[in-house]
Design an enzyme around this catalytic site. Structure first.
Site, PDB file in Angstrom:
ATOM      1  N   GLU A 186       0.509  -1.144   0.093  1.00  0.00           N
ATOM      2  CA  GLU A 186       0.595   0.107  -0.092  1.00  0.00           C
ATOM      3  C   GLU A 186       1.145   1.550  -0.138  1.00  0.00           C
ATOM      4  O   GLU A 186       1.199   2.327   0.952  1.00  0.00           O
ATOM      5  CB  GLU A 186      -1.116  -0.137   1.508  1.00  0.00           C
ATOM      6  CG  GLU A 186      -1.190  -0.835   1.453  1.00  0.00           C
ATOM      7  CD  GLU A 186      -2.398  -1.087   2.638  1.00  0.00           C
ATOM      8  OE1 GLU A 186      -3.318  -1.906   2.696  1.00  0.00           O
ATOM      9  OE2 GLU A 186      -1.621  -0.803   3.767  1.00  0.00           O
ATOM     10  N   PRO A 187       1.178   1.516  -1.074  1.00  0.00           N
ATOM     11  CA  PRO A 187       2.480   2.530  -0.915  1.00  0.00           C
ATOM     12  C   PRO A 187       1.349   4.171  -1.356  1.00  0.00           C
ATOM     13  O   PRO A 187       0.691   3.766  -1.966  1.00  0.00           O
ATOM     14  CB  PRO A 187       3.320   2.778  -2.424  1.00  0.00           C
ATOM     15  CG  PRO A 187       2.212   1.469  -3.348  1.00  0.00           C
ATOM     16  CD  PRO A 187       1.379   0.809  -2.536  1.00  0.00           C
ATOM     17  N   GLY A 188       2.209   4.824  -0.273  1.00  0.00           N
ATOM     18  CA  GLY A 188       1.264   6.286  -0.330  1.00  0.00           C
ATOM     19  C   GLY A 188       2.034   7.031  -0.791  1.00  0.00           C
ATOM     20  O   GLY A 188       2.339   7.613  -1.991  1.00  0.00           O
ATOM     21  N   ARG A 189       3.254   7.727  -0.170  1.00  0.00           N
ATOM     22  CA  ARG A 189       4.626   8.664   0.128  1.00  0.00           C
ATOM     23  C   ARG A 189       4.844   8.173  -1.562  1.00  0.00           C
ATOM     24  O   ARG A 189       4.929   9.255  -1.951  1.00  0.00           O
ATOM     25  CB  ARG A 189       5.231   8.612   0.689  1.00  0.00           C
ATOM     26  CG  ARG A 189       5.997   9.899   1.182  1.00  0.00           C
ATOM     27  CD  ARG A 189       7.036   9.271   1.936  1.00  0.00           C
ATOM     28  NE  ARG A 189       6.459   8.763   3.314  1.00  0.00           N
ATOM     29  CZ  ARG A 189       6.773   9.325   4.399  1.00  0.00           C
ATOM     30  NH1 ARG A 189       6.831  11.065   4.351  1.00  0.00           N
ATOM     31  NH2 ARG A 189       6.562   9.229   5.466  1.00  0.00           N
TER      32      ARG A 189
ATOM     33  N   ARG B   9       4.219  19.003   8.539  1.00  0.00           N
ATOM     34  CA  ARG B   9       4.946  18.269   8.918  1.00  0.00           C
ATOM     35  C   ARG B   9       5.873  18.440   9.067  1.00  0.00           C
ATOM     36  O   ARG B   9       6.427  17.092   9.770  1.00  0.00           O
ATOM     37  CB  ARG B   9       5.118  17.140   7.335  1.00  0.00           C
ATOM     38  CG  ARG B   9       3.905  16.783   7.029  1.00  0.00           C
ATOM     39  CD  ARG B   9       4.718  15.914   5.623  1.00  0.00           C
ATOM     40  NE  ARG B   9       5.436  14.706   6.170  1.00  0.00           N
ATOM     41  CZ  ARG B   9       6.940  14.379   6.295  1.00  0.00           C
ATOM     42  NH1 ARG B   9       7.363  15.687   5.204  1.00  0.00           N
ATOM     43  NH2 ARG B   9       6.730  13.237   5.794  1.00  0.00           N
TER      44      ARG B   9
ATOM     45  N   TYR C  75       7.142  16.265  13.290  1.00  0.00           N
ATOM     46  CA  TYR C  75       8.016  15.179  12.992  1.00  0.00           C
ATOM     47  C   TYR C  75       9.050  16.111  12.433  1.00  0.00           C
ATOM     48  O   TYR C  75      10.254  15.092  12.939  1.00  0.00           O
ATOM     49  CB  TYR C  75       7.778  14.321  11.737  1.00  0.00           C
ATOM     50  CG  TYR C  75       6.267  14.244  11.786  1.00  0.00           C
ATOM     51  CD1 TYR C  75       5.616  13.402  11.963  1.00  0.00           C
ATOM     52  CD2 TYR C  75       5.650  13.880  10.309  1.00  0.00           C
ATOM     53  CE1 TYR C  75       4.400  12.876  12.491  1.00  0.00           C
ATOM     54  CE2 TYR C  75       4.408  13.812   9.728  1.00  0.00           C
ATOM     55  CZ  TYR C  75       3.971  13.077  11.187  1.00  0.00           C
ATOM     56  OH  TYR C  75       2.132  13.153  10.771  1.00  0.00           O
TER      57      TYR C  75
ATOM     58  N   CYS D 282      -0.212  32.014  14.166  1.00  0.00           N
ATOM     59  CA  CYS D 282       0.442  33.132  15.027  1.00  0.00           C
ATOM     60  C   CYS D 282       0.875  32.631  15.951  1.00  0.00           C
ATOM     61  O   CYS D 282       0.232  32.170  17.292  1.00  0.00           O
ATOM     62  CB  CYS D 282      -0.548  33.684  15.833  1.00  0.00           C
ATOM     63  SG  CYS D 282      -0.486  35.226  16.257  1.00  0.00           S
ATOM     64  N   GLU D 283       1.583  31.377  15.178  1.00  0.00           N
ATOM     65  CA  GLU D 283       3.202  30.354  16.589  1.00  0.00           C
ATOM     66  C   GLU D 283       4.016  30.774  16.046  1.00  0.00           C
ATOM     67  O   GLU D 283       4.699  30.516  15.120  1.00  0.00           O
ATOM     68  CB  GLU D 283       2.537  29.639  17.493  1.00  0.00           C
ATOM     69  CG  GLU D 283       2.290  28.116  15.519  1.00  0.00           C
ATOM     70  CD  GLU D 283       1.328  27.517  16.723  1.00  0.00           C
ATOM     71  OE1 GLU D 283       0.784  27.341  17.296  1.00  0.00           O
ATOM     72  OE2 GLU D 283       2.770  25.894  17.067  1.00  0.00           O
TER      73      GLU D 283
ATOM     74  N   TYR E  70       0.654  13.452   2.199  1.00  0.00           N
ATOM     75  CA  TYR E  70       1.147  14.466   3.767  1.00  0.00           C
ATOM     76  C   TYR E  70       0.951  15.993   3.818  1.00  0.00           C
ATOM     77  O   TYR E  70       0.926  16.445   4.122  1.00  0.00           O
ATOM     78  CB  TYR E  70       1.590  13.423   4.475  1.00  0.00           C
ATOM     79  CG  TYR E  70       1.337  11.615   4.409  1.00  0.00           C
ATOM     80  CD1 TYR E  70       0.092  11.462   4.629  1.00  0.00           C
ATOM     81  CD2 TYR E  70       2.492  11.106   3.761  1.00  0.00           C
ATOM     82  CE1 TYR E  70      -0.024  10.161   5.079  1.00  0.00           C
ATOM     83  CE2 TYR E  70       2.055  10.184   3.197  1.00  0.00           C
ATOM     84  CZ  TYR E  70       0.875   9.251   4.172  1.00  0.00           C
ATOM     85  OH  TYR E  70       1.334   7.913   3.667  1.00  0.00           O
TER      86      TYR E  70
HETATM   87  N1  LLP Z   1      -1.050   1.238   4.605  1.00  0.00           N
HETATM   88  C1  LLP Z   1      -0.457   1.417   5.988  1.00  0.00           C
HETATM   89  C2  LLP Z   1      -1.790   1.116   6.711  1.00  0.00           C
HETATM   90  C3  LLP Z   1      -0.278   2.792   6.536  1.00  0.00           C
HETATM   91  O1  LLP Z   1      -1.108   3.118   8.170  1.00  0.00           O
HETATM   92  C4  LLP Z   1       0.025   4.009   5.973  1.00  0.00           C
HETATM   93  C5  LLP Z   1       0.679   5.035   6.484  1.00  0.00           C
HETATM   94  C6  LLP Z   1       0.292   3.294   4.410  1.00  0.00           C
HETATM   95  C7  LLP Z   1      -0.405   2.605   3.871  1.00  0.00           C
HETATM   96  C8  LLP Z   1       1.143   4.581   3.605  1.00  0.00           C
HETATM   97  O2  LLP Z   1       2.875   4.342   3.981  1.00  0.00           O
HETATM   98  P1  LLP Z   1       3.830   5.197   3.106  1.00  0.00           P
HETATM   99  O3  LLP Z   1       3.900   4.383   1.743  1.00  0.00           O
HETATM  100  O4  LLP Z   1       2.962   6.214   2.812  1.00  0.00           O
HETATM  101  O5  LLP Z   1       4.752   5.395   3.667  1.00  0.00           O
HETATM  102  N2  LLP Z   1       1.282  12.093   8.216  1.00  0.00           N
HETATM  103  C9  LLP Z   1       3.401  11.386   7.997  1.00  0.00           C
HETATM  104  C10 LLP Z   1       3.114   9.922   7.804  1.00  0.00           C
HETATM  105  C11 LLP Z   1       1.427   8.675   8.336  1.00  0.00           C
HETATM  106  C12 LLP Z   1       1.894   7.548   7.679  1.00  0.00           C
HETATM  107  C13 LLP Z   1       0.696   6.807   8.286  1.00  0.00           C
HETATM  108  N3  LLP Z   1       0.118   5.384   7.428  1.00  0.00           N
HETATM  109  C14 LLP Z   1       3.949  11.864   7.683  1.00  0.00           C
HETATM  110  O6  LLP Z   1       3.182  12.864   6.802  1.00  0.00           O
HETATM  111  O7  LLP Z   1       4.865  11.220   7.113  1.00  0.00           O
END
Ligand code: LLP
Length: 432
Positions: A290-293, A330, A334, A361-362, A391
């Site tokens: 499940e790639p997101g980033r 971010r 983080y 304002c911070e 994100y």
């Molecule tokens: N699958 C599951 C179950 C997840 O919890 C996540 C991310 C992904 C897939 C996707 O992961 P990726 O390929 O994007 O690394 N807000 C944070 C990232 C939180 C990720 C949460 N879960 C940031 O800005 O770095």
């Protein structure tokens, strides 16, 4: 350049996906999220090709839509024939609105309410990724009551440390998510699931973390998950059809981050898993990640206009822009690193050390500390933050009643708004 879709033209203007950011800022205003749709599609195809090469028909990537969720994005995912991961009824609603075929969706969340469960079943979500016993029992009741059988995966924690930052480290035994293999709870949950009506156990899921660079993380994950599945087969006669490893491959935000050769890495993971399956005398389940980033991050660039430049001799310098932690929280959350480039003086030497800060304002409203911009940087100039596709929009807020920027898609040399800019009227739309 940090990403190959960034260049500089003869006028010294930064170009993104071949388009001059000054022209785009003129046309759409600032702050502005740009998303290179061609790049998003390329990233999807990279995963699809790598999966096909390494696993044949028996694998599929699912875009983790929490990284960037809006209607047009799900249309792109539908057209690219991706699966998706959704984590809330809101994401499901958005995907449905885009006409996404929901049987290709994996529904996550460590706390699905009854309303979420019913909503997702109504929407025809393909797979629930069940996080624990409470959800399992309730889903079984609600599905049985309507005479349905919902396909599920159980989310387990393999106890893997992916060496990423703590807020996104999720595969450890003490995680908020999933049930641990080490404590025996995962085994118990499989056993229980097999006795329940209304649910059909299709496999297991794990997610070890995000922004993962370590080379062998998924091999180590396989070393735990596949023997666990073999044990479930031997003890309960259960054969998993699906094995989902979640998301995680890292992307470079600054030059020193290095890059991940996703195609090569997936090849290595596949080879490792095949050998392991052979030694366990089991067939490799259908493999999902499940790639997101890594699908959207490098497709993003945020364009800001400089308002104030403040020099404090002997101390430090600030460049304030018309966005901030509201459109990119971010760094505040983080300490995330970013590459910052000047938008209209991209050829000038960048030797003015400053903190790039927002308009909230911070004092914590920092987009990126200790960056270098040209010394001539002044009010009215454009400053761009790279790699903001993941994100950023999805984590944006209206803190200080600041409207969220539009999301402008760049495709085939053209540009269009996929999400319009919020208005002041939007800000009070819910106020009674
Ligand atoms: N699958 C599951 C179950 C997840 O919890 C996540 C991310 C992904 C897939 C996707 O992961 P990726 O390929 O994007 O690394 N807000 C944070 C990232 C939180 C990720 C949460 N879960 C940031 O800005 O770095």
């Amino acid at each position: 350049m940090i990403s190959k879709n960034i260049s500089v033209n003869e006028a010294g203007h930064l170009c993104f996906a071949g388009q001059d950011v000054c022209d785009l800022a003129e046309r759409f205003g600032t702050p502005l999220y740009l998303l290179d749709e061609d790049r998003i599609r390329e990233n999807c195809r990279l995963y699809k090709t790598a999966f096909a090469e390494s696993f044949g028909e028996k694998a599929a990537p699912a875009y983790a839509s929490k990284a960037a969720s809006f209607v047009h994005m799900y249309r792109v995912m539908r057209e690219e024939e991706m699966c998706i991961d959704v984590v809330s009824s809101g994401e499901i609603f958005t995907a449905v609105k885009a006409g996404f075929p929901m049987e290709r969706a994996f529904f996550h969340s460590n706390n699905k309410t009854d309303a979420d469960i019913l909503y997702a079943m109504d929407a025809g979500v393909g797979y629930f990724v069940v996080d624990g016993e409470d959800e399992l029992v309730r889903l079984s009741e609600l599905a049985s009551a309507r005479g349905a059988v919902q396909k599920i995966l159980l989310r387990v924690t393999p106890g893997i440390d992916p060496h990423t930052y703590e807020a996104v480290n999720t595969g450890m035994v003490d995680s908020k998510f999933g049930v641990a293999i080490e404590t025996g709870q995962a085994r118990e949950l499989v056993k229980l699931t097999l006795t329940l009506d209304g649910v059909s156990l299709e496999g297991v899921h794990c997610h070890v973390g995000s922004q993962v660079f370590d080379e062998d993380v998924y091999q180590r994950t396989a070393d735990i998950m596949l023997p666990f599945l073999a044990q479930m087969r031997d003890e309960f006669g259960f054969t998993a059809k699906i094995l989902n490893f979640g998301g995680g491959y890292g992307v470079p935000y600054v030059q020193s981050d290095g890059t991940v050769d996703i195609r090569a890495r997936i090849g290595e993971v596949a080879a490792h898993m095949k050998a392991l399956c052979e030694s366990l005398s089991m067939e490799l389940p259908f493999f999902v990640m499940e790639p997101g980033r890594s699908i959207v991050a490098d497709a993003g660039l945020t364009v800001y206009r400089v308002g104030a430049v403040k020099r404090i001799p002997g101390y430090k310098n600030y460049v304030s822009v018309d966005g901030g932690m509201t459109d990119n929280p971010r760094y505040a959350l983080y300490g995330s690193k970013y590459t910052v480039l000047h938008g209209d003086k991209a050829n000038e030497p960048a030797d003015f050390l400053c903190d790039l800060v927002g308009r909230c304002c911070e004092s914590g409203d920092i987009i990126q500390p200790k960056i270098c911009l040209p010394a001539s940087t002044a009010r009215g100039d454009l400053v761009c933050v790279c790699t903001t596709g993941a994100y950023n929009y999805s984590m944006a807020s209206n803190y200080n009643r600041i409207p969220r920027p539009p999301v402008v898609m760049l495709r085939d040399g053209g540009a269009f708004e996929a999400v319009r800019r919020e208005t002041f009227a939007d800000l009070t739309a819910l106020d009674l």
